[in-house]
Scaffold this active site. Structure first.
Site, PDB file in Angstrom:
ATOM      1  N   ARG A  13      -5.001  21.129 -11.885  1.00 38.00           N
ATOM      2  CA  ARG A  13      -3.861  20.476 -12.633  1.00 38.00           C
ATOM      3  C   ARG A  13      -4.507  19.950 -14.053  1.00 38.00           C
ATOM      4  O   ARG A  13      -3.584  19.648 -14.733  1.00 38.00           O
ATOM      5  CB  ARG A  13      -3.763  19.188 -11.698  1.00 38.00           C
ATOM      6  CG  ARG A  13      -2.560  18.165 -12.354  1.00 38.00           C
ATOM      7  CD  ARG A  13      -2.271  17.218 -11.411  1.00 38.00           C
ATOM      8  NE  ARG A  13      -1.268  16.396 -12.060  1.00 38.00           N
ATOM      9  CZ  ARG A  13      -0.366  15.457 -11.201  1.00 38.00           C
ATOM     10  NH1 ARG A  13      -0.445  15.510  -9.709  1.00 38.00           N
ATOM     11  NH2 ARG A  13       0.270  14.805 -11.575  1.00 38.00           N
ATOM     12  N   GLU A  27       6.392  18.697 -24.453  1.00 31.74           N
ATOM     13  CA  GLU A  27       6.045  18.985 -23.101  1.00 31.74           C
ATOM     14  C   GLU A  27       6.429  20.324 -22.468  1.00 31.74           C
ATOM     15  O   GLU A  27       5.805  21.020 -21.920  1.00 31.74           O
ATOM     16  CB  GLU A  27       6.132  17.769 -22.192  1.00 31.74           C
ATOM     17  CG  GLU A  27       5.394  16.589 -22.376  1.00 31.74           C
ATOM     18  CD  GLU A  27       3.912  16.666 -22.011  1.00 31.74           C
ATOM     19  OE1 GLU A  27       3.448  17.996 -21.486  1.00 31.74           O
ATOM     20  OE2 GLU A  27       3.176  15.737 -22.276  1.00 31.74           O
ATOM     21  N   ARG A  52       0.797  -1.226   0.092  1.00 32.58           N
ATOM     22  CA  ARG A  52       0.060   0.159   0.125  1.00 32.58           C
ATOM     23  C   ARG A  52       0.898   1.347   0.001  1.00 32.58           C
ATOM     24  O   ARG A  52       0.119   2.200   0.471  1.00 32.58           O
ATOM     25  CB  ARG A  52      -0.909   0.080   1.137  1.00 32.58           C
ATOM     26  CG  ARG A  52      -1.891  -1.049   0.932  1.00 32.58           C
ATOM     27  CD  ARG A  52      -2.972  -0.993   2.302  1.00 32.58           C
ATOM     28  NE  ARG A  52      -4.078  -2.050   2.147  1.00 32.58           N
ATOM     29  CZ  ARG A  52      -3.917  -3.071   2.628  1.00 32.58           C
ATOM     30  NH1 ARG A  52      -2.979  -3.573   3.360  1.00 32.58           N
ATOM     31  NH2 ARG A  52      -4.823  -4.077   2.393  1.00 32.58           N
ATOM     32  N   HIS A  59      -3.200  11.405 -26.632  1.00 30.77           N
ATOM     33  CA  HIS A  59      -3.769  10.176 -26.279  1.00 30.77           C
ATOM     34  C   HIS A  59      -4.153   9.349 -27.137  1.00 30.77           C
ATOM     35  O   HIS A  59      -4.154   8.160 -27.126  1.00 30.77           O
ATOM     36  CB  HIS A  59      -4.131   9.979 -24.768  1.00 30.77           C
ATOM     37  CG  HIS A  59      -3.059  10.597 -23.545  1.00 30.77           C
ATOM     38  ND1 HIS A  59      -3.562  10.679 -22.318  1.00 30.77           N
ATOM     39  CD2 HIS A  59      -1.828  10.737 -23.646  1.00 30.77           C
ATOM     40  CE1 HIS A  59      -2.734  11.007 -21.601  1.00 30.77           C
ATOM     41  NE2 HIS A  59      -1.500  11.065 -22.497  1.00 30.77           N
ATOM     42  N   HIS A  85       5.515   9.980 -27.607  1.00 35.92           N
ATOM     43  CA  HIS A  85       4.322  10.684 -26.858  1.00 35.92           C
ATOM     44  C   HIS A  85       4.519  12.153 -27.424  1.00 35.92           C
ATOM     45  O   HIS A  85       3.251  12.841 -27.572  1.00 35.92           O
ATOM     46  CB  HIS A  85       4.767  10.522 -25.270  1.00 35.92           C
ATOM     47  CG  HIS A  85       3.813  11.555 -24.449  1.00 35.92           C
ATOM     48  ND1 HIS A  85       2.247  11.334 -24.302  1.00 35.92           N
ATOM     49  CD2 HIS A  85       4.016  12.781 -23.780  1.00 35.92           C
ATOM     50  CE1 HIS A  85       1.938  12.163 -23.600  1.00 35.92           C
ATOM     51  NE2 HIS A  85       2.960  13.072 -23.343  1.00 35.92           N
ATOM     52  N   GLU A  91      -5.713  16.428  -9.500  1.00 41.87           N
ATOM     53  CA  GLU A  91      -6.529  16.551 -10.742  1.00 41.87           C
ATOM     54  C   GLU A  91      -8.017  17.224 -10.239  1.00 41.87           C
ATOM     55  O   GLU A  91      -8.792  16.833 -11.084  1.00 41.87           O
ATOM     56  CB  GLU A  91      -6.370  15.761 -11.871  1.00 41.87           C
ATOM     57  CG  GLU A  91      -6.477  16.239 -13.238  1.00 41.87           C
ATOM     58  CD  GLU A  91      -6.227  15.302 -14.133  1.00 41.87           C
ATOM     59  OE1 GLU A  91      -5.081  15.669 -14.568  1.00 41.87           O
ATOM     60  OE2 GLU A  91      -7.037  14.404 -14.711  1.00 41.87           O
ATOM     61  N   ASN A  96      -3.416  19.044 -19.090  1.00 39.51           N
ATOM     62  CA  ASN A  96      -4.017  18.246 -20.400  1.00 39.51           C
ATOM     63  C   ASN A  96      -4.030  18.559 -21.566  1.00 39.51           C
ATOM     64  O   ASN A  96      -4.386  18.208 -22.630  1.00 39.51           O
ATOM     65  CB  ASN A  96      -5.139  17.615 -19.816  1.00 39.51           C
ATOM     66  CG  ASN A  96      -5.034  16.476 -18.689  1.00 39.51           C
ATOM     67  OD1 ASN A  96      -3.942  15.781 -18.490  1.00 39.51           O
ATOM     68  ND2 ASN A  96      -6.256  16.445 -17.946  1.00 39.51           N
ATOM     69  N   LYS A 156       1.756  11.348 -10.451  1.00 36.18           N
ATOM     70  CA  LYS A 156       0.887  10.489 -11.251  1.00 36.18           C
ATOM     71  C   LYS A 156       1.706   9.432 -11.803  1.00 36.18           C
ATOM     72  O   LYS A 156       2.706   9.358 -12.201  1.00 36.18           O
ATOM     73  CB  LYS A 156       0.446  11.340 -12.335  1.00 36.18           C
ATOM     74  CG  LYS A 156      -0.925  12.138 -12.433  1.00 36.18           C
ATOM     75  CD  LYS A 156      -1.366  12.504 -13.801  1.00 36.18           C
ATOM     76  CE  LYS A 156      -2.896  13.117 -13.603  1.00 36.18           C
ATOM     77  NZ  LYS A 156      -3.217  13.680 -14.904  1.00 36.18           N
ATOM     78  N   HIS A 167      -3.504  16.856 -24.694  1.00 39.43           N
ATOM     79  CA  HIS A 167      -3.447  15.569 -24.288  1.00 39.43           C
ATOM     80  C   HIS A 167      -4.714  14.527 -24.676  1.00 39.43           C
ATOM     81  O   HIS A 167      -4.523  13.362 -24.899  1.00 39.43           O
ATOM     82  CB  HIS A 167      -3.014  15.285 -22.710  1.00 39.43           C
ATOM     83  CG  HIS A 167      -1.520  15.560 -22.470  1.00 39.43           C
ATOM     84  ND1 HIS A 167      -0.983  16.575 -22.891  1.00 39.43           N
ATOM     85  CD2 HIS A 167      -0.555  14.605 -21.882  1.00 39.43           C
ATOM     86  CE1 HIS A 167       0.312  16.660 -22.481  1.00 39.43           C
ATOM     87  NE2 HIS A 167       0.544  15.590 -22.190  1.00 39.43           N
ATOM     88  N   LYS A 210       4.995  22.882 -13.503  1.00 40.01           N
ATOM     89  CA  LYS A 210       4.391  21.780 -13.182  1.00 40.01           C
ATOM     90  C   LYS A 210       4.359  21.570 -11.689  1.00 40.01           C
ATOM     91  O   LYS A 210       3.541  21.260 -11.099  1.00 40.01           O
ATOM     92  CB  LYS A 210       4.864  20.537 -13.797  1.00 40.01           C
ATOM     93  CG  LYS A 210       3.964  19.207 -13.469  1.00 40.01           C
ATOM     94  CD  LYS A 210       4.305  18.056 -14.292  1.00 40.01           C
ATOM     95  CE  LYS A 210       3.367  17.125 -14.083  1.00 40.01           C
ATOM     96  NZ  LYS A 210       3.481  15.717 -14.624  1.00 40.01           N
TER      97      LYS A 210
END
Length: 359
Positions: free
Chosen positions: A240, A184, A120, A251, A263, A236, A244, A142, A247, A226
Site C-alpha cells: 500500500r 490522484e 469502538r 503533504h 490536495h 500499509e 504515497n 484510511k 505525497h 486502489k
C-alpha cells in the site's frame, strides 16, 4: 437500467465500490439491515442533496440525522469530530447504527474517523462527491484528522461497508475542482495503470469531462488499482505504500499553505519531485520524468513551487507519518508502473530534486 460497475475490495473486511450515474438510490441497500439510525455527515455546499438523501432513507423506515461540517480541511479537526460524537451520543446511536460520509475527501476522512471511534467502531458507507474522494479518500479505509503538526497524523484504519460513486454528483463541480482531483488519477497511471496516461495524452480535455467514456474509464481504472492494493495491504505494511507516490512532498506543501491549496495541486508538484528524485537517483529515464510534467501541465495542474521553501518543507517531511525511525522514505519509479521505495536518500539528492521543481 442504470449502467453500474462493481469493483470489489478483497480480504476479511472486503466491500463493494459501485460506480455509475444516478445510483444514489443504492445507498440504502448498502447500509446494514440492523441500522435503524443513520448520521449523514456533509459539507455546507451539499446541504440540499444531503437533505434529499435523508428523505430517501427516511422513506426506508430509518431515523436519519444530518451533521453539517466545515468545508475542506477545516472539517478535519478534532473539534469537528467531537461535534459529531455529541450528535451520536445525544441521539443514542448504538453499535448497530451507521454513519454516511457524503462529500469530498475531507468529509469521508472525518466521517470514517467518527465511525471508527464511536463505540469502538460502527458501520460507515462512503458516498464521495468529488473525483479525489472517489478514486482515493473514500476507498481503502484510511480515516483521519489533521493537527497543527501535520496532516492525517491522527486516524484509524476502518474499512467502509460500501462506497457508492455516483458520477452525476461530479457534474456540478467546477472544472478546476475536477482537474485537481484528477491528480490522484494520474498518480494511479504512473504507479500501476499506464492506460490512464494514454487516455489523457490522447485528449486531455475529454479525459476530465465527466460525461466522456474516457473519464469514466480513467476513474474506474484508478479505483480498481486502489481496490487491488488495499485489498492486499489494509494497514500499509507493504504494498500500500506505493499509493504515497508524490505525497511526501505534497503533504508538506499542503501544510506550508495551511491547507488552502487543493490536495491535487500539491500532489501534482509532489509527483514531479518524486519523478526527478527517481531520475537523479539513476532509476528513471529522462523521458519518463518529463512525461510527468507534460501530462500534468496538459491538465492545467502546477508542477513548480517556491524556491525558498525547501528548509520548511524538509522539516515537515521529517515529521511525516510515512517516515520510520526518523528515516525518510520516498516512493520512486524504476519505470512507469514500477514503483519502489527509496529509503533515507541523502539530503543533497533531495535538494537537487527540489531544485528541479523550484519556480
Amino acid at each position: 437500467m442504470t449502467d453500474t460497475t462493481t469493483i470489489t475490495v478483497a480480504g476479511d473486511d472486503g466491500y463493494d465500490i459501485l460506480v455509475g450515474r444516478g445510483i444514489l438510490d443504492r445507498v440504502g441497500d448498502a447500509l446494514p439491515v440492523a441500522a435503524r439510525k443513520v448520521l449523514i455527515v456533509h459539507a455546507p455546499t451539499l446541504a440540499e442533496r444531503a437533505g434529499a438523501l435523508r428523505q430517501q432513507l427516511l422513506e426506508g423506515g430509518r431515523e436519519v440525522l444530518l451533521a453539517e461540517i466545515p468545508d475542506a480541511e477545516q472539517g478535519k479537526r478534532v473539534e469537528v469530530a467531537a461535534f459529531c460524537w455529541q450528535v451520536l451520543g445525544q441521539a443514542d446511536f448504538t453499535r448497530t447504527d451507521a454513519v454516511i460520509g457524503f462529500g469530498g475527501g475531507a468529509v469521508t476522512d472525518l466521517a470514517g474517523f467518527v465511525a471508527a471511534t464511536w463505540l469502538r467502531g460502527v458501520a460507515v458507507v462512503q458516498v464521495p462527491t468529488t473525483v479525489l474522494a472517489m478514486v482515493d479518500a473514500a476507498v481503502g479505509g484510511k480515516t483521519g484528522i489533521n493537527t497543527a503538526e501535520g496532516k492525517n497524523l491522527v486516524g484509524a484504519f476502518w474499512p467502509p461497508r460500501a462506497v457508492v460513486c455516483d458520477l452525476e454528483l461530479l457534474d456540478s463541480l467546477s472544472a478546476n475542482e475536477r482537474t485537481a482531483g484528477f491528480a490522484e488519477v494520474v498518480k494511479a497511471g504512473f504507479i500501476s495503470a499506464p492506460e490512464i496516461l494514454d487516455i489523457i495524452e490522447a485528449d486531455p480535455v475529454a479525459a476530465v469531462d465527466p460525461h466522456s467514456a474516457g473519464f469514466r474509464r480513467c476513474v474506474e481504472l484508478a479505483i480498481e488499482m486502489k481496490a487491488r492494493v488495499v485489498g492486499e495491504d489494509l494497514r500499509e505494511a507493504g504494498l500500500r505504500e506505493i499509493l504515497n507516490y508524490g505525497h511526501t512532498l505534497g503533504h508538506a506543501i499542503e501544510h506550508a499553505e495551511r491547507y488552502r491549496w487543493r490536495h491535487g495541486a500539491a500532489i501534482s508538484i509532489g509527483m514531479v519531485f518524486a519523478a526527478e528524485l527517481s531520475r537523479l537517483a539513476g532509476r528513471l529515464d529522462d523521458a519518463s520524468a518529463q512525461r510527468h510534467r507534460t501530462i500534468l501541465e496538459s491538465l492545467g495542474l502546477p508542477t513548480t513551487y517556491r524556491a525558498g521553501a525547501w528548509p520548511q518543507l524538509l522539516a515537515t517531511m521529517q515529521r511525516d507519518k510515512k517516515s520510520r525511525g526518523g528515516m525518510l522514505r520516498f516512493i520512486v519509479l524504476d519505470d512507469i508502473a514500477r514503483p519502489t521505495v527509496l529509503r533515507a536518500p541523502d539530503e543533497s539528492l533531495l535538494f537537487a530534486a527540489y531544485q528541479e521543481v523550484a519556480g
